[in-house]
Design a protein around this motif. Structure first.
Motif, PDB file in Angstrom:
ATOM      1  N   THR A  22       1.904  -7.602 -14.939  1.00  0.00           N
ATOM      2  CA  THR A  22       1.076  -6.886 -13.979  1.00  0.00           C
ATOM      3  C   THR A  22       1.520  -5.426 -13.941  1.00  0.00           C
ATOM      4  OG1 THR A  22       2.592  -7.288 -12.146  1.00  0.00           O
ATOM      5  CG2 THR A  22       0.891  -8.973 -12.582  1.00  0.00           C
ATOM      6  N   ILE A  23       0.735  -4.570 -13.283  1.00  0.00           N
ATOM      7  CA  ILE A  23       1.139  -3.174 -13.174  1.00  0.00           C
ATOM      8  C   ILE A  23       2.418  -3.059 -12.352  1.00  0.00           C
ATOM      9  CG2 ILE A  23      -0.239  -2.651 -11.122  1.00  0.00           C
ATOM     10  CD1 ILE A  23      -0.738   0.137 -12.447  1.00  0.00           C
ATOM     11  N   GLU A  74      -2.838   0.854 -16.542  1.00  0.00           N
ATOM     12  CA  GLU A  74      -2.029  -0.351 -16.745  1.00  0.00           C
ATOM     13  C   GLU A  74      -2.015  -0.765 -18.211  1.00  0.00           C
ATOM     14  OE1 GLU A  74      -1.820  -5.036 -15.276  1.00  0.00           O
ATOM     15  OE2 GLU A  74      -3.055  -3.591 -14.188  1.00  0.00           O
ATOM     16  N   ILE A  75      -3.161  -0.754 -18.841  1.00  0.00           N
ATOM     17  CA  ILE A  75      -3.235  -1.128 -20.257  1.00  0.00           C
ATOM     18  C   ILE A  75      -2.507  -0.109 -21.126  1.00  0.00           C
ATOM     19  CG2 ILE A  75      -4.819  -1.424 -22.209  1.00  0.00           C
ATOM     20  CD1 ILE A  75      -6.805  -2.658 -20.211  1.00  0.00           C
ATOM     21  N   MET A  84     -10.210   1.001  -9.105  1.00  0.00           N
ATOM     22  CA  MET A  84      -9.610   0.014 -10.007  1.00  0.00           C
ATOM     23  C   MET A  84      -9.899   0.320 -11.475  1.00  0.00           C
ATOM     24  SD  MET A  84      -7.601  -2.138  -8.610  1.00  0.00           S
ATOM     25  CE  MET A  84      -7.537  -3.529  -9.738  1.00  0.00           C
ATOM     26  N   GLU A  85     -10.919   1.119 -11.757  1.00  0.00           N
ATOM     27  CA  GLU A  85     -11.170   1.535 -13.138  1.00  0.00           C
ATOM     28  C   GLU A  85     -10.019   2.404 -13.652  1.00  0.00           C
ATOM     29  OE1 GLU A  85     -14.983   3.400 -13.505  1.00  0.00           O
ATOM     30  OE2 GLU A  85     -16.017   1.806 -12.411  1.00  0.00           O
ATOM     31  N   ASN A 110     -13.396  -0.584  -5.730  1.00  0.00           N
ATOM     32  CA  ASN A 110     -13.882  -0.991  -7.049  1.00  0.00           C
ATOM     33  C   ASN A 110     -13.816   0.166  -8.042  1.00  0.00           C
ATOM     34  OD1 ASN A 110     -14.459  -3.614  -6.236  1.00  0.00           O
ATOM     35  ND2 ASN A 110     -16.540  -3.094  -5.595  1.00  0.00           N
ATOM     36  N   VAL A 149      -6.899   2.245 -12.452  1.00  0.00           N
ATOM     37  CA  VAL A 149      -5.736   1.359 -12.545  1.00  0.00           C
ATOM     38  C   VAL A 149      -5.765   0.566 -13.842  1.00  0.00           C
ATOM     39  CG1 VAL A 149      -4.520  -0.578 -11.480  1.00  0.00           C
ATOM     40  CG2 VAL A 149      -5.544   1.197 -10.033  1.00  0.00           C
ATOM     41  N   GLU A 150      -6.923   0.035 -14.196  1.00  0.00           N
ATOM     42  CA  GLU A 150      -7.048  -0.749 -15.425  1.00  0.00           C
ATOM     43  C   GLU A 150      -6.677   0.089 -16.643  1.00  0.00           C
ATOM     44  OE1 GLU A 150     -10.478  -2.970 -18.139  1.00  0.00           O
ATOM     45  OE2 GLU A 150     -10.913  -2.432 -16.069  1.00  0.00           O
ATOM     46  N   TYR A 151      -7.209   1.297 -16.697  1.00  0.00           N
ATOM     47  CA  TYR A 151      -6.927   2.177 -17.843  1.00  0.00           C
ATOM     48  C   TYR A 151      -5.425   2.441 -17.956  1.00  0.00           C
ATOM     49  CZ  TYR A 151      -7.173   6.223 -20.978  1.00  0.00           C
ATOM     50  OH  TYR A 151      -6.998   7.088 -22.027  1.00  0.00           O
ATOM     51  N   ARG A 164      -3.018  -0.429  -5.921  1.00  0.00           N
ATOM     52  CA  ARG A 164      -3.675  -1.514  -6.656  1.00  0.00           C
ATOM     53  C   ARG A 164      -3.573  -2.827  -5.888  1.00  0.00           C
ATOM     54  NH1 ARG A 164      -2.581  -6.795  -8.203  1.00  0.00           N
ATOM     55  NH2 ARG A 164      -4.027  -7.354  -9.865  1.00  0.00           N
TER      56      ARG A 164
END
Length: 298
Positions: free
Chosen positions: A167-168, A94-95, A87-88, A84, A90-92, A212
């Motif tokens: 997706t990434i 990826e965006i 994933m923070e 979890n 990964v989110e940053y 991811r």
């Protein structure tokens, strides 16, 4: 004449009580059988034993002396929390990479230039990306912006809208297939102070995609060796870090995340998580000594 391959019989299903007995037969200490069964009802035996593998004796099916059911369970809980937390990152990223790639493509080739294979290195890879993109658009066809472009722009999507459904994994493939000049420009424009090369960024996105996907499917990160080699910056190569474990992906992420405050906060959260699980040997995730300094130093 083709020689027939003898098939082994699949193992028979076991009861929770039999599973506990298997652990005991292999020298694992069970603190409370009732609690262990309660855990196995939620986390099935096959998944749980993946975490126990680290504690097997060499050349034996028995567990190392002192291995307890609760110790293995703590590793499971740590791994879930780590997924979890990771994933923070990964989110940053990826965006951010969506934004950077869409901006470059839009200004170099126009709103629909991403549809033209001539603007990329490999036409076959481009075709696969477009097919994946179309599938993603169809899956999210009820999204407001997709409905808007379908009804008002004849189902045409400018790159900045189209990539919102990517997706990434798709972004990693797209970046890899950019022309070298475009890949270099993105690395130079967005990561100049960190001396990130396009080859490194290419590799890091691929690595993040693998980790991811494991996180998305709740798969184990602890003692997991990634099937590709992680690249490091020239300076970091001298550290002789392992090139197959999660720490490599985390270390490289510090060069991609531009928000220093966010990064510092994330590292602090990681440190707190590790401190909460003293039973976990983080070297099985590739963490070296003084890992905290490596993540905080620029």
């Amino acid at each position: 004449m083709t020689e027939e391959v003898e098939q082994r019989e699949l193992k028979a299903p076991t009861t929770y009580e039999q599973q506990i007995q298997k652990f005991k037969d292999r020298k694992m200490e069970i603190e409370s059988e009732s609690e262990a069964i309660s855990i196995l009802k939620r986390i099935h035996y096959y998944r749980f034993t993946a975490y126990a593998l680290t504690f097997k004796q060499d050349f034996s099916d028995n567990y190392i002396e002192g291995t307890t059911f609760n110790k293995v369970y703590k590793h499971y809980l740590f791994d879930a929390a780590l997924r979890n937390h990771f994933m923070e990152i990964v989110e940053y990223i990826e965006i951010a990479i969506r934004s950077q790639v869409s901006y470059k493509l839009a200004h170099n080739y126009g709103a629909l230039g991403y549809m033209d294979a001539a603007n990329f290195s490999n036409p076959l890879f481009h075709q696969r990306f477009i097919e994946d993109l179309h599938r993603s658009i169809q899956k999210q066809r009820r999204e407001v912006f997709i409905v808007h472009h379908r009804e008002n722009y004849q189902d045409r999507y400018p790159v900045w809208a189209a990539l919102e459904v990517s997706t990434i994994s798709m972004m990693s493939s797209l970046y890899k297939n950019l022309k070298i000049a475009d890949k270099k420009a993105i690395a130079r424009e967005y990561y100049p102070s960190r001396h990130v090369s396009y080859r490194e960024l290419d590799n890091w996105l691929h690595v993040l995609t693998v980790f991811r996907n494991r996180c998305a499917h709740y798969s184990r990160l602890f003692n997991y060796r990634i099937p590709i080699t992680i690249r490091y910056t020239r300076n970091d190569e001298s550290l002789k870090l392992d090139k197959a474990f999660l720490f490599g992906a985390i270390l490289n992420s510090k060069y991609v995340i531009g928000d220093r405050s966010m990064w510092s906060s994330w590292v602090t959260g990681l440190s707190s998580l590790i401190e909460a699980y003293p039973e976990v040997d983080i070297s099985f995730l590739g963490f070296p000594d003084k890992w905290d300094d490596l993540l905080r130093n620029q």
